[in-house]
Structure formats: structure tokens, C-alpha cells
Design a protein around this motif. Structure first.
Motif, short mmCIF file in Angstrom:
data_model
loop_
_atom_site.label_atom_id
_atom_site.label_comp_id
_atom_site.label_asym_id
_atom_site.label_seq_id
_atom_site.Cartn_x
_atom_site.Cartn_y
_atom_site.Cartn_z
N GLY A 97 -10.13 5.22 0.31
CA GLY A 97 -10.27 3.87 0.84
C GLY A 97 -9.87 3.86 2.30
N LYS A 98 -10.18 2.78 2.98
CA LYS A 98 -9.81 2.65 4.39
C LYS A 98 -8.51 1.85 4.50
N ILE A 99 -7.61 2.32 5.34
CA ILE A 99 -6.36 1.59 5.55
C ILE A 99 -6.69 0.19 6.08
N VAL A 100 -5.83 -0.77 5.83
CA VAL A 100 -6.08 -2.15 6.23
C VAL A 100 -6.35 -2.24 7.73
N ASP A 101 -7.18 -3.19 8.11
CA ASP A 101 -7.49 -3.40 9.53
C ASP A 101 -6.22 -3.74 10.31
N LEU A 102 -5.44 -4.65 9.76
CA LEU A 102 -4.20 -5.11 10.37
C LEU A 102 -3.07 -4.98 9.37
N ALA A 103 -1.84 -4.80 9.84
CA ALA A 103 -0.68 -4.68 8.94
C ALA A 103 -0.37 -6.05 8.36
N ASN A 104 -1.12 -6.39 7.32
CA ASN A 104 -1.09 -7.75 6.80
C ASN A 104 -1.14 -7.72 5.28
N PRO A 105 -0.02 -8.08 4.57
CA PRO A 105 1.23 -8.59 5.13
C PRO A 105 2.05 -7.46 5.77
N GLN A 106 3.03 -7.85 6.52
CA GLN A 106 3.81 -6.89 7.28
C GLN A 106 4.59 -5.95 6.37
N LEU A 107 4.98 -4.79 6.92
CA LEU A 107 5.61 -3.74 6.14
C LEU A 107 6.87 -4.22 5.42
N SER A 108 7.71 -5.02 6.08
CA SER A 108 8.95 -5.49 5.45
C SER A 108 8.67 -6.29 4.19
N VAL A 109 7.56 -7.03 4.17
CA VAL A 109 7.18 -7.80 2.97
C VAL A 109 6.77 -6.85 1.86
N LEU A 110 5.96 -5.84 2.18
CA LEU A 110 5.57 -4.86 1.18
C LEU A 110 6.79 -4.15 0.59
N GLN A 111 7.71 -3.77 1.44
CA GLN A 111 8.93 -3.09 0.98
C GLN A 111 9.75 -4.00 0.07
N GLU A 112 9.84 -5.26 0.42
CA GLU A 112 10.58 -6.22 -0.40
C GLU A 112 9.93 -6.38 -1.77
N ILE A 113 8.60 -6.43 -1.80
CA ILE A 113 7.88 -6.57 -3.07
C ILE A 113 8.11 -5.35 -3.95
N PHE A 114 7.97 -4.15 -3.40
CA PHE A 114 8.16 -2.92 -4.17
C PHE A 114 9.58 -2.83 -4.71
N THR A 115 10.55 -3.22 -3.92
CA THR A 115 11.95 -3.18 -4.37
C THR A 115 12.18 -4.18 -5.49
N GLN A 116 11.64 -5.39 -5.33
CA GLN A 116 11.78 -6.41 -6.36
C GLN A 116 11.11 -5.99 -7.66
N ALA A 117 10.03 -5.22 -7.54
CA ALA A 117 9.30 -4.76 -8.73
C ALA A 117 10.00 -3.60 -9.43
N GLY A 118 11.06 -3.06 -8.83
CA GLY A 118 11.83 -2.01 -9.47
C GLY A 118 11.45 -0.61 -9.09
N PHE A 119 10.65 -0.43 -8.05
CA PHE A 119 10.29 0.91 -7.60
C PHE A 119 11.50 1.55 -6.91
N SER A 120 11.80 2.78 -7.29
CA SER A 120 12.93 3.47 -6.68
C SER A 120 12.56 4.10 -5.34
N ASP A 121 11.25 4.30 -5.12
CA ASP A 121 10.78 4.82 -3.84
C ASP A 121 9.54 4.05 -3.42
N HIS A 122 9.14 4.24 -2.19
CA HIS A 122 8.00 3.53 -1.65
C HIS A 122 6.93 4.51 -1.19
N PRO A 123 5.68 4.06 -1.04
CA PRO A 123 4.63 4.95 -0.53
C PRO A 123 4.93 5.39 0.91
N ALA A 124 4.23 6.42 1.33
CA ALA A 124 4.34 6.87 2.71
C ALA A 124 3.91 5.75 3.65
N ILE A 125 4.30 5.89 4.90
CA ILE A 125 4.03 4.85 5.89
C ILE A 125 3.09 5.39 6.97
#
Length: 492
Positions: free
Chosen positions: A146-174
Motif C-alpha cells: 500500500g502507499k503511505i498516507v499523503d499527510l500524517a493524518n491523524p498525527q503520530l501522537s494520536v496513533l500512538q495513544e490509540i495503540f497504547t489504549q488498545a493494549g499493544f505492547s509495541d508500535h509499528p515502525a515510524i
């Protein structure tokens, strides 16, 4: 035979061999790619009908995909007349239930289609894409592309917050987003295009389904920044990360956005145009473009012109550009001119009226009418017409048997939109069959050069000759003209 003759014959044989080799190569490539499937989801709106019609035709005509390799998934409310048009293309139609938010997440429902799991690869495409070449080179065993998003939308801090809230112990590469230096997860793909190996469809679908529902139920983070429409995109990143699937980014040439201001370069394989569509159904470019990209857009628009479908287009037009109606003939001075002409020709004293191609009723709505029936191929136009005159009768032009004959039949600016001679003659016969006394009909009586430059109109033959040749009328007279369209009164 002299040397020139030998040389000429040799060149001819070279050309013949090239054609044979090219044909064999096409057959070979097609046999290799027959296990590649192409899938999209159509929601119940005329905009999506027009988009998906263009997408499917681009796959068949430009990407050389066989119709049986294409799967169009439809939500329950999709118009039956539109489905009948799709059936003529020979593709696979699949009914799906709305899923999740009932809008953006509907695309996840297509992954439940059993046939897709048997494919070597499935290309998941949004309807607002046009494919200009083959996609099979994107495929790699056991890797989702797939193609990476055109713009960082939503921003990285939001994605990290969602993954943490969902219980992921690690996050995807950046990595960086495609059009800016801002960071995002490396599997945060733009939803317009995914290439998914068939053997991964089932497991990806199950977890994508799970995380989409989880996000909807726990989307306070997204609601806070008004990004709820990113649920499908984010839940894909969550599912692919949870399953430890191999994902790789592809070049923007396979998912090129048309709506951003940045300069567009190169000849893209897939144009992702969002809502950059003109009132005539063609793609419009935002920002600068080089000659190659300009050529690609021209090719895309040429395709849309070739596969132009009146029924699908006019519903799109009345939804997206209601203020324009059916065009210059039904607005401004032309509108007033036609109203006055119809009044002089006795529309308000006619015992019964059949209006073929009633459109949004702008021409007719102000008249005092008896026993009026308006018909149109566009369900959107019929809906608008009913809103303006709920006291009148309207029929969607599907079943000619339900349409009554009338003392006066009106057909204005419909014949000029018939794209082949048979349809043109078929409509003339229909008008004659339904006319008891008088027919008021407009069309071209002479050919002009611009008729060949406009994909929306066509000159078949002089309308006055067409009507005269039927022998159905005792009197024919040109009673009016606007732009280059003549209005004819025909009396039986």
C-alpha cells in the motif's frame, strides 16, 4: 525480385511477427494474471455509481482485466437500475451489509467474500480511482502492499495513544508521510489502494473487522480531533501489526492523489481523484502538473468519455451539481425562452402531456397542467421533480409499458445525448408511439464540428430528416432555436 522488394517483404514479415509475438505475450500475461482479483465497494449514492462505473471500465479497457476478475460489492440500498448497468459488463456483483460506521468501514465487509481468499492477490480499490495500466507487478508473496498516507493524518501522537489504549505492547515502525516530513506509522496506508495476497484475506479481514469495531466503540480520541473518518485506515494498521504481517510501501504512482496542491509528475498507474470531478463527469487537477501527468489525465478523461453512460451520469450530475440542472438549455435565458414557447404552443390547454426527459422540472414547474406525466432515466432527477411538483405524476424510464400515450409529447435536449444511432432511432420510435396528436422535440438539424469534441453530445443525423423519414407526421415545422439546438413541432 529486386533488393528493394526483398527489403519491403522483410519489413512486412517483421511487423507480422511482432504482432503475433505481441498477441502471444498478451495471452501469456493474461493467463499468468487470471488469479489476480480486483475489488471495490459501492455505497448507495449517484456519486459512487459514476465513480465505480469509471473504475470498472478502466480496469477492463486500460488494465486489460477480464470482467470475471472484478468484484463489485454493493450495500443493500444500491439502485437496481445501476446494478442492471453493471451486469452488462459481465463482472461479479456481491451484496454486502453495511459495517461499522456504515460509510468508510463498508470496505472491510468485502473481505468476507469467499472467492477473494482463493486469489493469488486481491487489489482493493476505492471507487474514486482510475486504473491506467496493469497492477500485477506490485504483487509479492505473503506481503501486503500500500502507499503511505499523503499527510500524517491523524498525527503520530494520536496513533500512538490509540495503540497504547488498545493494549499493544509495541508500535509499528515510524516513517515520513508521503507529502511532508511529519512522521506516521509505516503501515498507515492510504485507503484508496491495497494489494493483499489471497491467503491473507481471511485473517486480515477478521482482525480488521475486530479493530474497526473497537475503534468505533472507543473513538473518543478521534472524536476529540474530528477524525472519525479514519477508522478503516487506522484499524488496518492495528490488524496488520497485531498479526505481524509483512507490509511494504509502494510508489505514489500506484495511488496518486489528484486533490493536493503539490505538483504532479510522471504517468501514474492509478489516479486517486477523490471528488475532483467536473460537472461533465471528467477529472479535474488541483495544482501544477507536468506533461506526462497531464497526458494521464487526458487518457483517463478519454476513457470516461468512451464509456459515458447517460443514466449513471445524470443521476450523478443532479446530485453533485443540482444548480446546473441538465445544462445551459434549462437555465437562464434559454429556460425563459422555452417556457414562453411551450406556452404559445398550448402546453396549458393540452388534454394530456408526456414529458420525456423531464429532468429537475425547471422548465415545467410553473405551468398549470392537466394529466401530466414526467419520465426520466435519472432517479435523482425524478426525486427533484417530485419535490417541486408533488401534484404531478412521475415515472422512472425503465418499463415503457407503464408509460401512457399523451395528446402532447415533449422531449427537449434528450436526442442530442444519444450515443449511437440505434439508441437515437429507438427514442424517436418511442416518441412517435406515445404521441396522440402533437410532438414538441428538440435536436440537431445540422452537424457542427464541436459535436465531435464534446463527450456528452452526438450528432446522428438531421432531426427534421429523421422525423420526416418515419412518415408519421402530416406537419413538421421548426418553431424555435436556442444555442445550436432546433425545436420542432410535429403534428400527426
Amino acid at each position: 525480385m529486386n533488393s528493394i522488394g526483398h527489403h519491403s517483404l522483410s519489413i512486412q514479415w517483421q511487423k507480422i511477427r511482432q504482432r503475433i509475438n505481441s498477441s502471444l505475450a498478451n495471452v501469456f500475461n493474461q493467463s499468468l494474471s487470471k488469479d489476480f482479483y480486483y475489488s471495490c465497494v459501492v455505497d448507495a449514492t449517484p456519486l459512487f455509481y459514476w465513480q465505480s462505473w469509471g473504475l470498472v471500465n478502466s480496469l477492463i479497457q486500460c488494465a486489460k482485466v477480464l470482467p470475471q476478475q472484478i468484484y463489485v460489492h454493493c450495500t443493500p440500498e444500491v439502485d437496481r437500475a445501476f446494478l442492471e448497468q453493471l451486469k452488462t459488463l459481465g463482472i461479479n456483483l456481491k451484496a454486502i451489509e453495511r459495517f461499522g460506521d456504515g460509510k468508510y468501514c463498508n470496505k472491510i465487509a468485502q473481505l468476507k467474500t469467499e472467492e477473494l481468499t482463493r486469489a493469488k492477490c486481491v487489489f482493493l480499490l476505492d471507487t474514486d480511482t482510475i486504473v491506467l495500466g496493469q497492477l500485477t507487478e506490485v504483487y509479492t508473496d505473503n506481503v501486503i502492499k500500500g502507499k503511505i498516507v499523503d499527510l500524517a493524518n491523524p498525527q503520530l501522537s494520536v496513533l500512538q495513544e490509540i495503540f497504547t489504549q488498545a493494549g499493544f505492547s509495541d508500535h509499528p515502525a515510524i516513517c515520513s508521510a508521503d507529502y511532508e516530513a511529519d512522521l506516521t506509522f509505516a503501515n498507515n496506508f492510504n485507503g484508496g489502494f491495497y494489494a493483499v495476497p489471497g491467503n491473507l484475506i481471511k485473517h486480515l479481514g477478521e482482525r480488521w473487522h475486530y479493530w474497526a469495531l473497537w475503534l468505533i466503540e472507543n473513538c473518543s480520541i478521534l472524536k476529540r480531533i474530528n477524525k472519525q473518518d479514519h477508522v478503516d485506515q487506522i484499524s488496518f494498521a492495528m490488524a496488520s501489526h497485531e498479526l505481524s504481517l509483512s507490509v511494504e510501501q509502494i510508489n505514489r504512482q500506484f495511488n496518486y492523489p489528484l486533490h493536493l496542491e503539490e505538483e504532479k509528475t510522471g504517468y501514474p498507474r492509478v489516479i486517486h481523484y477523490h471528488r475532483n470531478i467536473s460537472p461533465t463527469g471528467m477529472l479535474e487537477v488541483t495544482g501544477e502538473q507536468d506533461s506526462e501527468f497531464s497526458l494521464a489525465v487526458e487518457d483517463a478523461n478519454r476513457l470516461l468519455g468512451r464509456c459515458f453512460n447517460n443514466q449513471i451520469f445524470w443521476s450523478f450530475r443532479y446530485q453533485m451539481y443540482a444548480e446546473l440542472g441538465s445544462g445551459v438549455g434549462s437555465r437562464g435565458e434559454n429556460l425563459n425562452y422555452k417556457r414562453e414557447l411551450l406556452r404559445k404552443l398550448g402546453i396549458e390547454t393540452s388534454q394530456s402531456i408526456l414529458d420525456v426527459g423531464c429532468g429537475d422540472l425547471e422548465v415545467i414547474k410553473a405551468f398549470k397542467l392537466s394529466n401530466y406525466t414526467g419520465v426520466d432515466i435519472s432517479s435523482q432527477a425524478i426525486e427533484l421533480a417530485r419535490q417541486k411538483r408533488p401534484d404531478l405524476n412521475f415515472i422512472l424510464l425503465e418499463n415503457n409499458l407503464s408509460i401512457p400515450a399523451a395528446d402532447l409529447v415533449i422531449c427537449l435536449e434528450v436526442l442530442i445525448h444519444q450515443h449511437n444511432y440505434d439508441d437515437y432511432q429507438r427514442l424517436i420510435k418511442f416518441l412517435i408511439d406515445k404521441t396522440i396528436n402533437k410532438l414538441i422535440v428538440s435536436g440537431y438539424t445540422e452537424e457542427k464540428s464541436h459535436h465531435h469534441d464534446n463527450h456528452m453530445v452526438n450528432f446522428q443525423e438531421s432531426l427534421i430528416d429523421s422525423l420526416s423519414n418515419t412518415g408519421a407526421f402530416s406537419h413538421l415545422e421548426i418553431v424555435g432555436r436556442h444555442t445550436d439546438v432546433d425545436i420542432i413541432l410535429a403534428i400527426k
